[in-house]
Scaffold this active site. Structure first.
Site, short mmCIF file in Angstrom:
data_model
loop_
_atom_site.label_atom_id
_atom_site.label_comp_id
_atom_site.label_asym_id
_atom_site.label_seq_id
_atom_site.Cartn_x
_atom_site.Cartn_y
_atom_site.Cartn_z
N GLU A 84 0.81 -1.40 -0.08
CA GLU A 84 -0.04 -0.06 0.15
C GLU A 84 0.82 1.45 -0.09
O GLU A 84 0.51 2.30 -0.75
CB GLU A 84 -1.25 -0.06 1.26
CG GLU A 84 -2.19 -0.87 1.10
CD GLU A 84 -2.93 -0.87 -0.27
OE1 GLU A 84 -2.83 0.11 -0.62
OE2 GLU A 84 -3.48 -1.85 -0.56
N GLY A 125 10.31 7.47 -6.27
CA GLY A 125 9.77 8.94 -6.22
C GLY A 125 9.13 9.18 -4.86
O GLY A 125 8.91 8.08 -4.02
N TYR A 135 -6.89 6.50 3.54
CA TYR A 135 -6.92 5.50 2.45
C TYR A 135 -6.30 4.19 3.01
O TYR A 135 -6.84 3.09 2.84
CB TYR A 135 -6.45 5.83 0.99
CG TYR A 135 -6.07 4.92 0.37
CD1 TYR A 135 -7.08 3.87 -0.42
CD2 TYR A 135 -4.92 3.94 0.15
CE1 TYR A 135 -6.78 2.80 -1.00
CE2 TYR A 135 -4.46 2.82 -0.49
CZ TYR A 135 -5.64 2.40 -1.03
OH TYR A 135 -5.48 1.04 -1.71
N ASP A 181 -9.88 6.14 -2.96
CA ASP A 181 -8.76 6.71 -3.59
C ASP A 181 -9.16 7.02 -4.86
O ASP A 181 -10.34 7.54 -5.42
CB ASP A 181 -7.81 5.28 -3.90
CG ASP A 181 -8.02 4.40 -4.91
OD1 ASP A 181 -9.65 4.26 -4.85
OD2 ASP A 181 -7.57 3.66 -5.32
N CYS A 217 -25.32 3.57 -15.47
CA CYS A 217 -24.33 4.67 -15.02
C CYS A 217 -24.99 6.17 -15.23
O CYS A 217 -25.29 6.27 -16.55
CB CYS A 217 -23.23 4.37 -15.74
SG CYS A 217 -21.79 5.57 -15.68
#
Length: 347
Positions: free
Chosen positions: A33, A77, A116, A134, A204
């Site tokens: 994670e 990063g 999260y 997220d 949707c």
DNA sequence: AAGGCGGGGTT
DNA sequence: AACCCAGCCTT
């Protein structure tokens, strides 16, 4: 069939086989994670394997040096993730007897774990019914329900968290959380999703209203600044070079680099050469200065564009703190410097 | 609430 | 070139 059940059904038929999904051990789940924060699965997966090989347990990670952890993180990063990962491993080993907190609330207190990640670990490892929110969840829910709130706002995050909590089947939180993220990653993608193939194409709201391309709404634009870096790559009479650690707050904190001259604009030999000549920190006089790449490399970070030139400098004496080519391999570098060493310096 | 923090893939 | 990626922390 409900939204949640359809989603789970879709997941069971379409999920990828990812290595951190076959366990309820919080350590590899936590590791995955942290690695995957703002990072694609394809980019993070090799790092996950490398970390697990190098540090099979939280104890192994806690015993490592930060430099070792940063070296393994090199190229991924957002290096604060690696520093926090290491500090949290030490905290868990030293203060919690090596046992991870067993709840969302407990996990949330750990450095590097936000809402999260706490929800992800709590649901995947402990089946605690807490919803993950997220980038995928924002996208899927905003489109399916036609929600036009600005996801840059904190208020909107609460809105989506409440909605996800309602949708979450309390008896299978891990499955639902995995499913909604996987659906966002594979089907309900940011650009040009293939809605004609979608299981939700009759329900949707965004598709019905023609808003798929507009959702989710995100107002925050980040502005990019430009910086001009001149890296001084010295070679002394022993063939050694000089490095320094970045200790100021900002990019690449605690990583290593060559001695740096930062200017307000791109400069040429006439400006940089005298600055190198007058730099007393080498403790030896300069024999030659050569501009390696007269056209600067533009290294793009999300919020800064770095215009980088490397200057090759030969000294006629020996550095006190010279670094050998062999030692060079152990230091964690920003990827742009690592690439220079591999592609230019080593040849 | 806003801004800083990487590197790379996709469109 | 713009946008996004299994976000978090500091101010």
């Amino acid at each position: 069939m409900t939204f949640s059940n359809l989603l789970i059904q879709w997941y069971l038929q379409n999920k990828r086989d990812l290595p951190w999904r076959n366990t309820t051990n919080p350590y590899p789940i936590w590791l995955s994670e942290i690695i995957l924060q703002q990072t694609r699965v394809a980019q993070g997966t090799p790092y996950f394997y490398n970390f697990l090989n190098q540090f099979p347990t939280v104890n192994h990670l806690a015993q490592a040096d930060e430099q070792q952890v940063l070296k393994l993180w090199q190229g991924l990063g957002y290096y604060s993730r690696a520093r926090n990962l290491h500090q949290t491993a030490q905290y868990i080993v030293n203060e919690l007897d090596g046992i991870f907190p067993n709840s969302y609330a407990g996990l949330l207190r750990l450095k590097g774990i936000g809402e999260y990640t706490a929800a992800a670990i709590a649901s995947f490892a402990y089946n605690e019914p807490v919803p993950v929110v997220d980038g995928n969840v924002f996208r899927v829910l905003s489109r399916y329900f036609g929600i036009e709130s600005d996801i840059s706002l904190g208020k909107t995050k609460k809105e989506f968290t409440a909605l996800a909590a309602e949708l979450l089947p309390k008896d299978q939180p891990a499955l639902f959380n995995q499913a909604i993220m996987e659906f966002g990653a594979l089907q309900c993608v940011p650009k040009s999703p293939s809605c004609e193939d979608c299981i939700f194409n009759t329900s949707c709201v965004a598709l019905q209203k023609g808003l798929v391309g507009e959702l989710p709404v995100k107002s925050k634009k980040l502005k990019v600044s430009h910086r001009y870096f001149n890296y001084i790559v010295v070679t002394d009479t022993n063939g050694n070079t000089k490095l320094q650690q970045r200790t100021d707050k900002g990019i690449w904190y605690n990583l290593y680099e060559f001695p740096l001259i930062e200017t307000q604009k791109e400069e040429g030999f006439e400006t940089i050469a005298p600055l190198i000549q007058n730099d007393a920190s080498f403790g030896a006089s300069v024999i030659s200065i050569q501009e390696v790449n007269p056209i600067s490399i533009v290294h793009k970070l999300s919020h800064q564009h770095l215009h980088i030139k490397f200057w090759k400098v030969t000294l006629d004496g020996a550095l006190d703190d010279g670094v050998t080519d062999q030692q060079l391999k152990a230091f964690p570098f920003p990827i742009v410097i690592h690439n220079f060493i591999e592609d230019v310096w080593a040849k």
